[in-house]
Scaffold this active site. Structure first.
Site, short mmCIF file in Angstrom:
data_model
loop_
_atom_site.label_atom_id
_atom_site.label_comp_id
_atom_site.label_asym_id
_atom_site.label_seq_id
_atom_site.Cartn_x
_atom_site.Cartn_y
_atom_site.Cartn_z
CB SER A 1 -4.14 1.68 4.00
OG SER A 1 -3.36 1.19 2.94
CB SER B 1 -0.96 0.01 1.20
OG SER B 1 -2.03 -0.87 0.97
CE LYS C 1 -4.49 2.09 -0.39
NZ LYS C 1 -3.85 0.76 -0.29
#
Length: 494
Positions: A325, A141, A144
Site C-alpha cells: 500500500s 487505500s 489504489k
C-alpha cells in the site's frame, strides 16, 4: 364370454337342449322383428343413437376449428357449440437457491462501526450478500486498485517514467528534468532501496559527466537547475492530514524526488521532508562531484540530452504499490495518467483522468469521486458494488488486469495481509484464500478483493468499516471475510 358375443346371437336359433315352449306368433316386417328380439334391437338402437350424437359433436367441433378431440356429448347434436381454448401455461420461474449460511452475527460486530459490504459470485454475478453496497463511500487505500486500473489502460503495463538531464541555457549549466519517477533512488547503484529495481542518481550523474567531458568546448560544470514542472498545483492534497508526512506514509507530490522522499530509503515507513525537490537536487549535485550551484527552473526547448534513466515499468510499479500500500507510487501513477490524457497535471485533474481511465472496463462509474490517487483523502468515494464487479474482471485476468491480481496481498502469506495482526485466530482458516487490497485511514478500514471459498466457489467482495473506528476494526473485517470463505455459495443475505 365377450360382450359382443352375448349381444350377437342370431334370431330363431333355439337354446341348446330343446324346442322353444309356447312361442309367440311371428309378426311380419320390422315391428315383428322387434317384438321377437327386443334385447338385440334395444342394443342396436342405443348404438345408433350414440353414433349420431358423436357425429354431431364431431361436426360441431370441426365447425369451431377445435384442434383437439371432440366432446363426447352435446346438448343439441345439430348445433355447433363453441369450444373454449385453454390458455397456455406461463413459464415457471426457475427456483432460486435457498442459502442458509449466515454471517449476520459477524456483520453486527460494533467494531465495524458504519458497515457497508457486498459479496458477489464471480461465476454468476449474483449478489449473495449486501449491506449498503450501492452507496459511494471513502474506500481508503482500496482506491489504489482503481488508480492501477486506470494506469494500465492509459499508460500501458510497459510504460516507464524517465528522468533526464539536458544542457541549460547558460554555459556550464545542466537541467535535471523530473519525469514523475518518485522511485528514483539516491542510494548507490547495486544497493537496492525500498523500491527494488529503481533507477539511480549516480548512474545518471555518470552519464552526464561522460557526455559533458566528451565535448571539449564545454566549460566546467558550475550550475544545476531543477525542473519539476511536469506536475503542477498543490504538492499536498488539502484534505490530507499533515501528520502523514512526519509519520512516514506520504510525501509531497512532485515530479522530481528520490526514494519517495523518505529519510531512510530502505524503510517503507519513514518520515518525509517538506522539500523533496531540494533533497533530490542536493543528492544529484553531490553525485556530479559537487561544486555546483542548485536552483529551480525549466529546461529550454530542444536542449541536447546528456543522460536519462527510467523507472520500472507500470506493471512492476503497480505491484510494488499494492502489496504494501505505497502511497507515493499511487500518486505518481494517478498524476501520470492525468498528464497523458491531457486533463491537467494537478490534483484537480484526477477525477476526470481516473474515471476516463476506468471507462474501457465497461462498469458504471456513477458515484465514484477521486480526490487523490492513493485513497488517503476522506473526499474519495467508491460504492462497494463497483469493486465487486471490477474484481470479477481481475479474477478472470481480463486484458492486463492479471497484473493487479498478482499484486494483491494474500491472507497470511504476503504483503499487508501477512502482518501479525491480520487473519489471526479463527480467521486464519482463510489463509492463502483471500486476495485483497487493504485500506486504512483515520476514519475507516476497508478490504476488497477475491475469496477462493472453502466449497470451491470464487467470491468477490468489498467491506467498509467507517466512522469512529479503532485498530481492532481490522480484526472484525477479517472475521467476516473468513465467514464469506466458510459459507461460499451457501452465503445467505439474512
Amino acid at each position: 364370454m365377450h360382450e359382443q358375443d352375448e349381444a350377437a346371437a342370431p334370431a330363431g336359433i333355439e337354446p341348446a337342449g330343446g324346442a322353444v315352449s309356447n312361442p309367440e306368433p311371428r309378426a311380419g316386417g320390422v315391428a315383428g322383428l322387434v317384438r321377437r328380439h327386443p334385447t338385440a334391437w334395444s342394443i342396436a338402437a342405443g348404438a345408433l343413437v350414440f353414433a349420431l350424437l358423436g357425429t354431431g359433436a364431431l361436426f360441431a367441433g370441426s365447425a369451431a376449428g377445435s384442434p383437439g378431440p371432440a366432446p363426447v356429448a352435446v346438448s343439441t347434436p345439430s348445433a355447433a357449440a363453441p369450444v373454449a381454448h385453454r390458455p397456455a401455461p406461463s413459464a415457471i420461474p426457475a427456483a432460486s437457491k435457498l442459502r442458509s449460511c449466515s454471517v449476520a452475527e459477524l456483520a453486527a460486530d460494533s467494531r465495524l462501526a458504519s458497515f457497508q459490504a457486498q459479496v458477489v459470485s464471480a461465476a454468476s454475478g449474483e449478489v449473495l450478500f449486501d449491506r449498503g453496497g450501492a452507496i459511494p463511500s471513502r474506500a481508503a487505500s482500496v482506491l489504489k486498485v482503481l488508480t492501477s486500473a486506470a494506469a494500465l489502460s492509459v499508460l500501458g503495463p510497459g510504460y516507464r517514467a524517465t528522468t533526464t538531464v539536458v544542457k541549460g541555457v547558460e554555459p556550464g549549466s545542466v537541467v535535471l528534468v523530473g519525469g514523475g519517477d518518485i522511485t528514483l533512488s539516491r542510494t548507490p547503484s547495486g544497493d537496492e532501496s525500498v523500491y527494488a529495481g529503481a533507477a539511480h542518481l549516480d548512474d545518471l550523474a555518470g552519464q552526464v559527466r561522460a557526455a559533458w567531458n566528451a565535448d571539449p568546448s564545454n566549460p566546467p560544470l558550475t550550475a544545476l537547475i531543477l525542473d519539476a514542472s511536469l506536475f503542477g498545483g498543490d504538492e499536498w492534497q488539502p484534505s490530507w492530514n499533515r501528520k502523514e508526512l512526519s509519520d512516514g506514509y506520504m510525501p509531497p507530490i512532485t515530479a522530481l524526488q528520490t526514494d519517495g522522499d523518505r529519510d531512510n530509503p530502505y524503510k517503507n515507513t519513514s518520515a518525509r521532508s517538506d522539500d523533496p525537490i531540494g533533497r533530490a537536487g542536493g543528492a544529484f549535485a553531490e553525485a556530479l562531484g559537487g561544486g555546483v550551484s542548485v536552483q529551480r527552473g525549466t529546461a529550454p526547448a530542444g536542449a541536447a540530452q546528456l543522460g536519462a534513466v527510467s523507472s520500472q515499468p507500470v506493471s512492476t510499479l503497480i505491484q510494488q504499490s499494492l502489496i504494501v500500500s505505497d502511497n507515493a507510487i499511487a500518486e505518481m501513477l494517478a498524476r501520470l495518467v492525468a498528464v497523458k490524457l491531457g486533463t491537467g497535471n494537478s490534483f484537480d485533474a484526477l477525477q476526470t483522468a481516473i474515471i476516463g481511465g476506468l471507462q474501457p472496463y465497461g462498469i458504471d462509474t456513477s458515484g465514484i469521486v477521486v480526490a487523490d490517487g492513493s485513497g488517503l483523502s476522506d473526499d474519495n468515494a467508491v460504492p462497494p458494488s463497483y469493486l465487486t464487479r471490477f474484481f470479477i474482471k481481475v479474477n478472470a485476468r481480463e486484458g492486463d488486469l492479471g497484473i493487479i491480481f498478482d499484486g494483491l496481498p494474500i491472507a497470511g502469506e504476503t504483503g499487508s495481509l501477512s502482518y501479525s495482526d491480520r487473519f489471526t485466530g479463527d480467521s486464519s482458516v482463510a489463509d492463502g484464500s483471500v486476495f485483497a487490497k487493504t485500506g486504512w485511514i483515520d476514519t475507516g478500514y476497508t478490504l476488497a478483493g477475491i475469496v477462493h471459498a472453502q466449497d470451491g466457489t470464487v467470491l468477490t467482495f468489498a467491506v467498509y468499516a467507517l466512522g469512529d473506528v479503532s485498530d481492532d476494526a481490522k480484526t472484525a473485517i477479517d472475521a467476516i471475510t473468513a465467514g464469506f470463505y466458510r459459507c461460499g455459495d451457501n452465503l445467505s443475505n439474512n
